[in-house]
Design a protein around this motif. Sequence first.
Motif, PDB file in Angstrom:
ATOM      1  N   ILE A   1     -23.960  18.824  -2.164  1.00  0.00           N
ATOM      2  CA  ILE A   1     -24.106  19.874  -3.175  1.00  0.00           C
ATOM      3  C   ILE A   1     -25.433  20.600  -2.997  1.00  0.00           C
ATOM      4  CG2 ILE A   1     -24.441  20.279  -5.647  1.00  0.00           C
ATOM      5  CD1 ILE A   1     -22.331  18.092  -6.140  1.00  0.00           C
ATOM      6  N   LYS A   2     -26.514  19.855  -2.776  1.00  0.00           N
ATOM      7  CA  LYS A   2     -27.826  20.482  -2.581  1.00  0.00           C
ATOM      8  C   LYS A   2     -27.853  21.332  -1.317  1.00  0.00           C
ATOM      9  CE  LYS A   2     -30.462  17.134  -5.186  1.00  0.00           C
ATOM     10  NZ  LYS A   2     -31.490  16.104  -5.191  1.00  0.00           N
ATOM     11  N   GLU A   3     -27.220  20.852  -0.241  1.00  0.00           N
ATOM     12  CA  GLU A   3     -27.168  21.630   0.997  1.00  0.00           C
ATOM     13  C   GLU A   3     -26.401  22.934   0.780  1.00  0.00           C
ATOM     14  OE1 GLU A   3     -25.441  19.072   3.939  1.00  0.00           O
ATOM     15  OE2 GLU A   3     -27.179  17.735   3.967  1.00  0.00           O
ATOM     16  N   LEU A   4     -25.294  22.872   0.063  1.00  0.00           N
ATOM     17  CA  LEU A   4     -24.511  24.075  -0.211  1.00  0.00           C
ATOM     18  C   LEU A   4     -25.259  25.048  -1.115  1.00  0.00           C
ATOM     19  CD1 LEU A   4     -20.973  22.518  -0.664  1.00  0.00           C
ATOM     20  CD2 LEU A   4     -21.757  23.977   1.210  1.00  0.00           C
ATOM     21  N   GLU A   5     -25.955  24.523  -2.129  1.00  0.00           N
ATOM     22  CA  GLU A   5     -26.748  25.396  -3.001  1.00  0.00           C
ATOM     23  C   GLU A   5     -27.846  26.092  -2.217  1.00  0.00           C
ATOM     24  OE1 GLU A   5     -28.010  22.706  -6.065  1.00  0.00           O
ATOM     25  OE2 GLU A   5     -26.318  23.226  -7.358  1.00  0.00           O
ATOM     26  N   LYS A   6     -28.475  25.377  -1.296  1.00  0.00           N
ATOM     27  CA  LYS A   6     -29.528  25.960  -0.469  1.00  0.00           C
ATOM     28  C   LYS A   6     -28.959  27.062   0.424  1.00  0.00           C
ATOM     29  CE  LYS A   6     -32.956  24.719   3.009  1.00  0.00           C
ATOM     30  NZ  LYS A   6     -33.469  23.649   3.870  1.00  0.00           N
ATOM     31  N   GLU A   7     -27.795  26.808   1.017  1.00  0.00           N
ATOM     32  CA  GLU A   7     -27.165  27.793   1.890  1.00  0.00           C
ATOM     33  C   GLU A   7     -26.716  29.024   1.109  1.00  0.00           C
ATOM     34  OE1 GLU A   7     -23.262  28.019   4.760  1.00  0.00           O
ATOM     35  OE2 GLU A   7     -24.317  26.112   4.598  1.00  0.00           O
ATOM     36  N   LEU A   8     -26.178  28.808  -0.083  1.00  0.00           N
ATOM     37  CA  LEU A   8     -25.694  29.935  -0.875  1.00  0.00           C
ATOM     38  C   LEU A   8     -26.822  30.728  -1.527  1.00  0.00           C
ATOM     39  CD1 LEU A   8     -22.555  28.367  -2.549  1.00  0.00           C
ATOM     40  CD2 LEU A   8     -22.627  30.060  -0.716  1.00  0.00           C
ATOM     41  N   SER A   9     -27.989  30.115  -1.671  1.00  0.00           N
ATOM     42  CA  SER A   9     -29.103  30.828  -2.304  1.00  0.00           C
ATOM     43  C   SER A   9     -29.609  31.972  -1.430  1.00  0.00           C
ATOM     44  CB  SER A   9     -30.244  29.866  -2.624  1.00  0.00           C
ATOM     45  OG  SER A   9     -30.859  29.409  -1.436  1.00  0.00           O
ATOM     46  N   VAL A  10     -29.402  31.895  -0.129  1.00  0.00           N
ATOM     47  CA  VAL A  10     -29.839  32.973   0.761  1.00  0.00           C
ATOM     48  C   VAL A  10     -28.703  33.945   1.064  1.00  0.00           C
ATOM     49  CG1 VAL A  10     -31.655  31.607   1.824  1.00  0.00           C
ATOM     50  CG2 VAL A  10     -29.387  31.626   2.844  1.00  0.00           C
ATOM     51  N   SER A  11     -27.538  33.698   0.503  1.00  0.00           N
ATOM     52  CA  SER A  11     -26.387  34.567   0.742  1.00  0.00           C
ATOM     53  C   SER A  11     -26.547  35.875  -0.025  1.00  0.00           C
ATOM     54  CB  SER A  11     -25.103  33.867   0.306  1.00  0.00           C
ATOM     55  OG  SER A  11     -24.026  34.755   0.390  1.00  0.00           O
ATOM     56  N   LYS A  12     -26.246  36.963   0.622  1.00  0.00           N
ATOM     57  CA  LYS A  12     -26.308  38.270  -0.027  1.00  0.00           C
ATOM     58  C   LYS A  12     -25.060  38.536  -0.867  1.00  0.00           C
ATOM     59  CE  LYS A  12     -29.276  40.265   3.474  1.00  0.00           C
ATOM     60  NZ  LYS A  12     -29.463  41.318   4.466  1.00  0.00           N
ATOM     61  N   LEU A  13     -24.063  37.711  -0.737  1.00  0.00           N
ATOM     62  CA  LEU A  13     -22.819  37.898  -1.458  1.00  0.00           C
ATOM     63  C   LEU A  13     -23.019  37.819  -2.964  1.00  0.00           C
ATOM     64  CD1 LEU A  13     -19.723  38.165  -1.243  1.00  0.00           C
ATOM     65  CD2 LEU A  13     -19.622  35.677  -1.225  1.00  0.00           C
ATOM     66  N   TYR A  14     -23.921  36.952  -3.419  1.00  0.00           N
ATOM     67  CA  TYR A  14     -24.125  36.747  -4.849  1.00  0.00           C
ATOM     68  C   TYR A  14     -25.280  37.560  -5.420  1.00  0.00           C
ATOM     69  CZ  TYR A  14     -20.916  32.972  -4.004  1.00  0.00           C
ATOM     70  OH  TYR A  14     -19.815  32.259  -3.645  1.00  0.00           O
ATOM     71  N   ASN A  15     -25.813  38.466  -4.653  1.00  0.00           N
ATOM     72  CA  ASN A  15     -26.909  39.319  -5.101  1.00  0.00           C
ATOM     73  C   ASN A  15     -26.319  40.601  -5.674  1.00  0.00           C
ATOM     74  OD1 ASN A  15     -29.202  40.772  -5.523  1.00  0.00           O
ATOM     75  ND2 ASN A  15     -30.050  40.461  -3.476  1.00  0.00           N
ATOM     76  N   SER A  16     -26.538  40.846  -6.961  1.00  0.00           N
ATOM     77  CA  SER A  16     -25.944  42.020  -7.614  1.00  0.00           C
ATOM     78  C   SER A  16     -26.501  43.338  -7.082  1.00  0.00           C
ATOM     79  CB  SER A  16     -26.159  41.944  -9.130  1.00  0.00           C
ATOM     80  OG  SER A  16     -27.518  41.953  -9.427  1.00  0.00           O
ATOM     81  N   ASP A  17     -27.676  43.314  -6.480  1.00  0.00           N
ATOM     82  CA  ASP A  17     -28.243  44.536  -5.932  1.00  0.00           C
ATOM     83  C   ASP A  17     -27.396  45.096  -4.778  1.00  0.00           C
ATOM     84  OD1 ASP A  17     -30.342  44.399  -7.693  1.00  0.00           O
ATOM     85  OD2 ASP A  17     -31.641  43.319  -6.281  1.00  0.00           O
ATOM     86  N   ASN A  18     -26.627  44.268  -4.144  1.00  0.00           N
ATOM     87  CA  ASN A  18     -25.771  44.718  -3.038  1.00  0.00           C
ATOM     88  C   ASN A  18     -24.552  45.482  -3.528  1.00  0.00           C
ATOM     89  OD1 ASN A  18     -27.399  43.592  -1.030  1.00  0.00           O
ATOM     90  ND2 ASN A  18     -26.459  41.620  -1.305  1.00  0.00           N
ATOM     91  N   TYR A  19     -24.235  45.411  -4.807  1.00  0.00           N
ATOM     92  CA  TYR A  19     -23.054  46.048  -5.334  1.00  0.00           C
ATOM     93  C   TYR A  19     -23.343  47.349  -6.059  1.00  0.00           C
ATOM     94  CZ  TYR A  19     -20.951  41.616  -4.172  1.00  0.00           C
ATOM     95  OH  TYR A  19     -20.527  40.507  -3.494  1.00  0.00           O
ATOM     96  N   TYR A  20     -24.582  47.582  -6.411  1.00  0.00           N
ATOM     97  CA  TYR A  20     -24.964  48.784  -7.147  1.00  0.00           C
ATOM     98  C   TYR A  20     -26.005  49.555  -6.367  1.00  0.00           C
ATOM     99  CZ  TYR A  20     -22.720  46.167 -10.874  1.00  0.00           C
ATOM    100  OH  TYR A  20     -21.835  45.451 -11.605  1.00  0.00           O
ATOM    101  N   SER A  21     -25.805  50.849  -6.268  1.00  0.00           N
ATOM    102  CA  SER A  21     -26.759  51.684  -5.511  1.00  0.00           C
ATOM    103  C   SER A  21     -27.837  52.208  -6.390  1.00  0.00           C
ATOM    104  CB  SER A  21     -26.045  52.856  -4.866  1.00  0.00           C
ATOM    105  OG  SER A  21     -24.974  52.435  -4.095  1.00  0.00           O
TER     106      SER A  21
END
Length: 53
Positions: A33-53
């Motif tokens: 779980i910690k490894e997955l959280e670490k990997e997902l924390s750098v993912s741009k998929l969950y960053n709302s700034d990528n969806y709004y201009s």
Amino acid sequence: MIYLEDDYGDNISHFGAAIERQLINSGRIEQVIKELEKELSVSKLYNSDNYYS
């Protein structure tokens, strides 16, 4: 949820439950779980700034 009653007559469910219990008790699940959280924390998929201009 795995039913541990012997009405189903399948021992593989008991084995799978025992493996899962051992992984939880050894801390392996928490480590994954910690490894997955670490990997997902750098993912741009969950960053709302990528969806709004």
